[in-house]
Design an enzyme around this catalytic site. Structure first.
Site, short mmCIF file in Angstrom:
data_model
loop_
_atom_site.label_atom_id
_atom_site.label_comp_id
_atom_site.label_asym_id
_atom_site.label_seq_id
_atom_site.Cartn_x
_atom_site.Cartn_y
_atom_site.Cartn_z
N ASP A 146 -9.43 -45.49 6.48
CA ASP A 146 -9.72 -45.21 7.89
C ASP A 146 -10.22 -43.79 8.09
OD1 ASP A 146 -8.97 -47.75 8.74
OD2 ASP A 146 -6.88 -47.16 9.11
N TYR A 177 -0.92 -45.43 -2.97
CA TYR A 177 -1.20 -44.45 -1.93
C TYR A 177 -0.18 -43.32 -1.99
CZ TYR A 177 -4.69 -47.25 0.54
OH TYR A 177 -5.83 -47.94 0.88
#
Length: 257
Positions: A52, A111
């Site tokens: 994003d 992540y």
């Protein structure tokens, strides 16, 4: 036509995300523009994950088909020359088989989320961490995180705009490291799964921050998960602390021969 895998690092701050957009800068757009400098008619690239706006990457992976059978080192050097001055770097390129797909061949994505507890602003890490000022209890956050490990319906922890066909995912790891920093403390959240839902990591970290701050009990994470209701989630944290750290494949395409 030769296919190449690219390992890509980027600072997501100036971009509207990975995915190509008509009116806004994107990481995909920057890499594809660099590729056009080498081959104007290339067909575009596919990536392991679509980060994003504001989200960074240490090891994004993409693949591209090119007419020329480039030496991988020369390809990465040429792309980096065309990418300047964008905060995007091709760390490595590798020749792969035509059945390799950056997204569909991936076995696991990991992540990293960096959370800085400090009253003073983050100067050197501005845009690279999420800063909060309230102290956090790392053991409480670790206790809350345990409820999320394994296979669950993560409806609570995904965006209402998530396009995934199912909210069921298997979260293989959440670990939280605590380390002192000048005038503060940094917490590093490490998460691993085959794939993630939209906003899943930021929703989880934002919720665990509330546990660490004492606003939630660790067991409240279990209650929120079982609610299967987006409204039961804690706050979604800011994107600038999030990094796509690595993507794992059956065989590492970048492993030296």
């Amino acid at each position: 036509m030769p296919r190449f895998a690219l390992k890509i690092e980027y600072d997501g701050a100036p971009f509207a995300g990975w995915q190509r957009q008509r009116e806004q800068p994107s990481v995909q757009g920057a890499v594809e523009a660099a590729l056009r400098g080498l081959q104007p008619d290339h067909a575009g690239i596919a990536a392991a994950g679509r980060t994003d706006a504001g989200v960074h990457a240490l090891g994004q992976v993409a693949h591209v088909d090119l007419a020329r059978d480039w030496d991988p080192f020369r390809l990465s050097e040429a792309l980096n020359a065309h990418l300047r001055p964008a905060p995007v770097a091709v760390l490595a390129a590798a020749r792969v088989g035509e059945d390799f797909h950056a997204r569909f061949s991936a076995l696991e994505r990991s992540y990293l989320f960096r959370l800085l507890v400090r009253r003073a602003p983050a100067t050197h890490d501005a845009g690279l961490v999420w800063r909060v000022m309230n102290p956090l209890d790392v053991e409480a956050m670790r206790e809350g995180a345990k409820y999320l490990i394994g296979k669950h319906d993560f409806t609570t922890f995904r965006s209402t705009m998530c396009q995934a066909a199912s909210p069921v995912k298997t979260l293989d790891e959440i670990t939280i490291e605590e380390s002192p920093r000048d005038a503060g403390t940094e917490f590093r959240f490490h998460l691993r799964a085959r794939s993630f839902l939209h906003n899943q990591v930021r929703s989880i970290v934002g919720t665990l921050e509330r546990v660490g701050a004492g606003a939630w009990d660790p067991a409240d994470v279990k209650t929120a998960l079982e609610a299967r209701d987006r409204a039961a989630c804690g706050p979604v944290c800011a994107p600038q602390g999030l990094y796509l750290r690595a993507v794992r494949y059956p065989e590492d395409p970048f492993k030296p021969a």
